[in-house]
Enzyme design. Structure first.
Site, PDB file in Angstrom:
ATOM      1  N   PHE A 229       0.851  -1.196   0.000  1.00  0.00           N
ATOM      2  CA  PHE A 229       0.000   0.000   0.000  1.00  0.00           C
ATOM      3  C   PHE A 229       0.878   1.235   0.000  1.00  0.00           C
ATOM      4  CE2 PHE A 229      -1.632   3.461   2.649  1.00  0.00           C
ATOM      5  CZ  PHE A 229      -2.788   3.811   1.958  1.00  0.00           C
TER       6      PHE A 229
ATOM      7  N   LEU B  65       4.165  -1.152   3.644  1.00  0.00           N
ATOM      8  CA  LEU B  65       3.449   0.123   3.726  1.00  0.00           C
ATOM      9  C   LEU B  65       4.398   1.249   3.355  1.00  0.00           C
ATOM     10  CD1 LEU B  65       1.511  -0.364   7.095  1.00  0.00           C
ATOM     11  CD2 LEU B  65       0.708  -0.849   4.771  1.00  0.00           C
ATOM     12  N   GLU B  66       4.095   1.931   2.268  1.00  0.00           N
ATOM     13  CA  GLU B  66       4.878   3.101   1.840  1.00  0.00           C
ATOM     14  C   GLU B  66       4.041   4.327   2.162  1.00  0.00           C
ATOM     15  OE1 GLU B  66       7.823   2.762   1.202  1.00  0.00           O
ATOM     16  OE2 GLU B  66       7.994   0.658   0.684  1.00  0.00           O
ATOM     17  N   LEU B  67       4.360   4.981   3.257  1.00  0.00           N
ATOM     18  CA  LEU B  67       3.522   6.057   3.768  1.00  0.00           C
ATOM     19  C   LEU B  67       4.181   7.406   3.485  1.00  0.00           C
ATOM     20  CD1 LEU B  67       2.496   4.165   7.030  1.00  0.00           C
ATOM     21  CD2 LEU B  67       1.422   4.114   4.773  1.00  0.00           C
TER      22      LEU B  67
END
Length: 466
Positions: free
Chosen positions: A189, A212-214
């Site tokens: 995501f 998770l790439e936030l």
């Protein structure tokens, strides 16, 4: 799309992945080549769709930030992927000799990719390259905030891929919730930290591993010995690509107090040179939609109402109902305002003066660990001190953004800015099961360690524990 059809798409991919656990290099190569061909043959359509979603985004910028890195990533995977697939010899502890050990990469199966709106092509193809190189099939959920691109991708993918290789899913939050609840073999995501928490929670029910790439607030630190002209140019260049709608864009600048006036003057000059009249400049992107535009204007207004000084870097006048927003520098925004608490994701750049390097490092360390850190200076000792005493997903020294373009460097966050990484071999490994294999020799000593235990066993255990 009706959420009830998602299981059918998933089942088709899942069944194919279980029937074909061995995926030879020619098949992986063909999928990568098809992806490259799709992007090259539809370059103009991609530019048009993305610009339509933004209201204006330069085709040249899409070439530079989406099409080129996609093609470069595919080229890198095609060059190295066959080598990444090979079993990897690893040492076996001497007391088990002459047995041998190796690691065998295998496809996981079906990879789910939830893509954002800010770089709708590259943040789809980036993880897809790793998934394909690792021999997986994939299912992509596009962003409802980039409808023109989403429609193009959904219409185009079936022309290049079978429906048991790659599926594209369109839709809003209800579709996204159903998508992330599917039992993928891995789920990646890209998006906000708040939504990332929901994605992780949904994946937990299936024990699906997640990347998770936030985002977060990526700091820029300008040291006292920095070349200020160069620093301003690279900071403003990195900030204003895509009008700041970049997860690794400089979010605020820490600089010596004495540099503030010069930074403002040089930033205004740089903008006037590279983005003159941003309101009508075809190279300057607009904000993706009116909701995001209002959010950014609220950030500015709240900061001003709480004593901040705002410096517009372009004198253009805002159009009614438009989503153009001029670049601004902000000084003195209180720490408790949204501008200083939330990821900005737009062309607003706070300046935060500091008196000592210790104070600047403490400021960075007192906040959530960022996705990126940028440091400008000449002293290797000072730069090294910053790198050693701060933790971030990635770093560029005397530059912004470009660490993300290095295929041999992993890209990912830490803490609130994400978990896991991809790009290059790191992406291949992320989307592979690295299966450990131990091969016993015909001649071995294990029989001496079997019961009934006696003096030989005690002697061998004494040797092992020595």
């Amino acid at each position: 799309m009706n959420p009830t059809v998602l299981p059918d798409h998933f089942r088709r991919l899942h069944d194919a992945s279980r029937q074909h656990t061995e995926v030879p290099w020619p098949q992986r190569q063909q999928r990568l080549q098809q992806l490259a061909r799709m992007v090259r043959e539809h370059r103009s359509a991609i530019q048009t769709a993305i610009s339509a979603d933004f209201g204006n985004r330069s085709g040249h910028e899409t070439d530079l930030l989406e099409i080129f890195p996609t093609v470069a990533g595919i080229r890198h995977a095609l060059k190295h992927g066959k080598k990444w697939m090979r079993p990897r010899k690893v040492a076996t502890d001497w007391w088990f000799w002459p047995a041998k050990s190796r690691i065998v990469p295998q496809p996981l199966g079906v990879v789910g990719i939830v893509a954002p709106w800010n770089y709708p092509l590259f943040l789809t193809t980036g993880p897809l390259i790793g998934a394909f190189a690792a021999g997986n099939r994939a299912m992509v959920k596009t962003s409802e905030h980039a409808p023109a691109f989403s429609r193009w991708l959904a219409d185009t993918v079936p022309q290049y891929f079978d429906d048991d290789e790659l599926a594209v899913i369109e839709g809003g939050a209800d579709i996204a919730a159903a998508f992330t609840a599917l039992p993928f073999d891995h789920l990646l995501f890209t998006g906000s930290t708040a939504v990332g928490r929901k994605v992780m929670q949904a994946a937990t029910a299936n024990l699906t591993p997640v990347t998770l790439e936030l985002g977060g607030k990526s700091p820029t630190l300008i040291l006292e010995d920095a070349d200020l002209d160069r620093a301003v140019a690279r900071v403003m260049g990195g900030k204003l690509l895509n009008a700041g709608q970049t997860c690794i864009a400089p979010d605020y600048v820490l600089l010596p107090e004495a540099f503030q006036t010069a930074f403002i003057e040089k930033a205004r000059a740089w903008v006037n040179t590279h983005y003159p009249d941003t309101a009508d400049n075809p190279d300057y992107s607009h904000i993706i939609n009116s909701r995001q535009h209002r959010r950014l204007q609220d950030y500015l207004q709240t900061a001003q109402e709480n004593g901040a000084t705002v410096w517009p870097l372009d004198s253009g006048q805002q159009r009614p109902n438009g989503t153009w927003l001029a670049p601004h520098l902000i000084i003195g925004a209180p720490d408790d305002t949204p501008l200083m608490q939330e990821e900005i994701f737009g062309p607003l750049l706070p300046l935060v003066p500091y008196r000592t390097l210790e104070e600047a490092i403490a400021y960075i360390r007192g906040r959530e660990r960022p996705l990126a850190l940028y440091v400008f200076g000449k002293s290797p000792a000072q730069i090294d001190a910053v790198l050693q005493r701060t933790v971030s997903g990635g770093v560029s020294v005397n530059e912004t953004l470009l660490h993300v373009a290095q295929e041999n460097l992993p890209f990912g966050g830490i803490g609130a800015s994400g978990m896991g990484a991809y790009h290059g071999q790191t992406g291949f490994d992320t989307f592979s099961h690295l299966k450990p294999v131990f091969v016993q020799s015909r001649l071995n000593s294990m029989g001496l360690l079997a019961p009934p235990y006696g003096k030989v066993f005690e002697w061998m255990l004494k040797v092992l524990l020595r």
